[in-house]
Scaffold this motif. Structure first.
Motif, PDB file in Angstrom:
ATOM      1  N   SER A 153       0.814  -1.220   0.000  1.00 28.52           N
ATOM      2  CA  SER A 153       0.000   0.000   0.000  1.00 28.52           C
ATOM      3  C   SER A 153       0.846   1.269   0.000  1.00 28.52           C
ATOM      4  O   SER A 153       0.466   2.273  -0.601  1.00 28.52           O
ATOM      5  N   LEU A 154       2.013   1.234   0.630  1.00 33.51           N
ATOM      6  CA  LEU A 154       2.885   2.409   0.649  1.00 33.51           C
ATOM      7  C   LEU A 154       3.418   2.719  -0.752  1.00 33.51           C
ATOM      8  O   LEU A 154       3.438   3.882  -1.182  1.00 33.51           O
ATOM      9  N   THR A 155       3.820   1.684  -1.472  1.00 30.52           N
ATOM     10  CA  THR A 155       4.289   1.864  -2.845  1.00 30.52           C
ATOM     11  C   THR A 155       3.179   2.437  -3.714  1.00 30.52           C
ATOM     12  O   THR A 155       3.402   3.346  -4.512  1.00 30.52           O
ATOM     13  N   VAL A 156       1.971   1.914  -3.526  1.00 27.13           N
ATOM     14  CA  VAL A 156       0.818   2.405  -4.290  1.00 27.13           C
ATOM     15  C   VAL A 156       0.606   3.897  -4.012  1.00 27.13           C
ATOM     16  O   VAL A 156       0.415   4.690  -4.940  1.00 27.13           O
ATOM     17  N   MET A 157       0.668   4.297  -2.749  1.00 32.10           N
ATOM     18  CA  MET A 157       0.461   5.706  -2.393  1.00 32.10           C
ATOM     19  C   MET A 157       1.521   6.597  -3.053  1.00 32.10           C
ATOM     20  O   MET A 157       1.208   7.656  -3.601  1.00 32.10           O
ATOM     21  N   ASP A 158       2.778   6.177  -2.998  1.00 31.12           N
ATOM     22  CA  ASP A 158       3.861   6.941  -3.626  1.00 31.12           C
ATOM     23  C   ASP A 158       3.650   7.049  -5.127  1.00 31.12           C
ATOM     24  O   ASP A 158       3.824   8.108  -5.730  1.00 31.12           O
ATOM     25  N   PHE A 159       3.268   5.935  -5.731  1.00 28.70           N
ATOM     26  CA  PHE A 159       3.053   5.903  -7.174  1.00 28.70           C
ATOM     27  C   PHE A 159       1.872   6.776  -7.581  1.00 28.70           C
ATOM     28  O   PHE A 159       1.956   7.534  -8.544  1.00 28.70           O
ATOM     29  N   VAL A 160       0.776   6.680  -6.836  1.00 26.90           N
ATOM     30  CA  VAL A 160      -0.407   7.498  -7.138  1.00 26.90           C
ATOM     31  C   VAL A 160      -0.049   8.985  -7.058  1.00 26.90           C
ATOM     32  O   VAL A 160      -0.456   9.775  -7.911  1.00 26.90           O
ATOM     33  N   ALA A 161       0.758   9.353  -6.078  1.00 25.67           N
ATOM     34  CA  ALA A 161       1.188  10.755  -5.953  1.00 25.67           C
ATOM     35  C   ALA A 161       1.964  11.187  -7.200  1.00 25.67           C
ATOM     36  O   ALA A 161       1.765  12.303  -7.709  1.00 25.67           O
ATOM     37  N   SER A 162       2.812  10.312  -7.719  1.00 26.99           N
ATOM     38  CA  SER A 162       3.581  10.674  -8.916  1.00 26.99           C
ATOM     39  C   SER A 162       2.675  10.784 -10.145  1.00 26.99           C
ATOM     40  O   SER A 162       2.876  11.658 -10.988  1.00 26.99           O
ATOM     41  N   ILE A 163       1.662   9.930 -10.232  1.00 31.87           N
ATOM     42  CA  ILE A 163       0.688  10.006 -11.334  1.00 31.87           C
ATOM     43  C   ILE A 163      -0.096  11.312 -11.248  1.00 31.87           C
ATOM     44  O   ILE A 163      -0.277  12.019 -12.245  1.00 31.87           O
ATOM     45  N   GLU A 164      -0.563  11.642 -10.044  1.00 28.75           N
ATOM     46  CA  GLU A 164      -1.341  12.864  -9.852  1.00 28.75           C
ATOM     47  C   GLU A 164      -0.519  14.099 -10.212  1.00 28.75           C
ATOM     48  O   GLU A 164      -1.022  15.021 -10.851  1.00 28.75           O
TER      49      GLU A 164
END
Length: 80
Positions: free
Chosen positions: A39-50
């Protein structure tokens, strides 16, 4: 190159730093299964997408996105 193809290429580039296993990426690549992201990786990745696309992906939307293709579709929808 279509808008969707351009978005797919950008998403692929953004996944690379998080792709520790060097998984071959395509539309059906899953984040949890194939890439084995927590979930932490997902959060970091979503932030980069946003940041990259200047969009906001809600928690509900995140819960529905399981594959790279679904993410590209969501980004395309949110960019409009």
């Amino acid at each position: 190159m279509t808008d969707r193809a351009t978005t797919f290429a950008s998403v692929k580039d953004l996944i690379e730093p998080f792709n520790a296993k060097g998984v071959e990426l395509d539309e059906s690549t899953t984040f949890a299964g194939d890439l084995e992201w927590d979930s932490l990786t997902v959060m970091d990745f979503v932030a980069s997408i946003e940041d990259e696309f200047d969009i906001v992906i809600t928690m509900n939307q995140q819960a529905e996105i399981e594959t790279v293709g679904q993410l590209v579709d969501a980004v395309e929808e949110l960019k409009e």
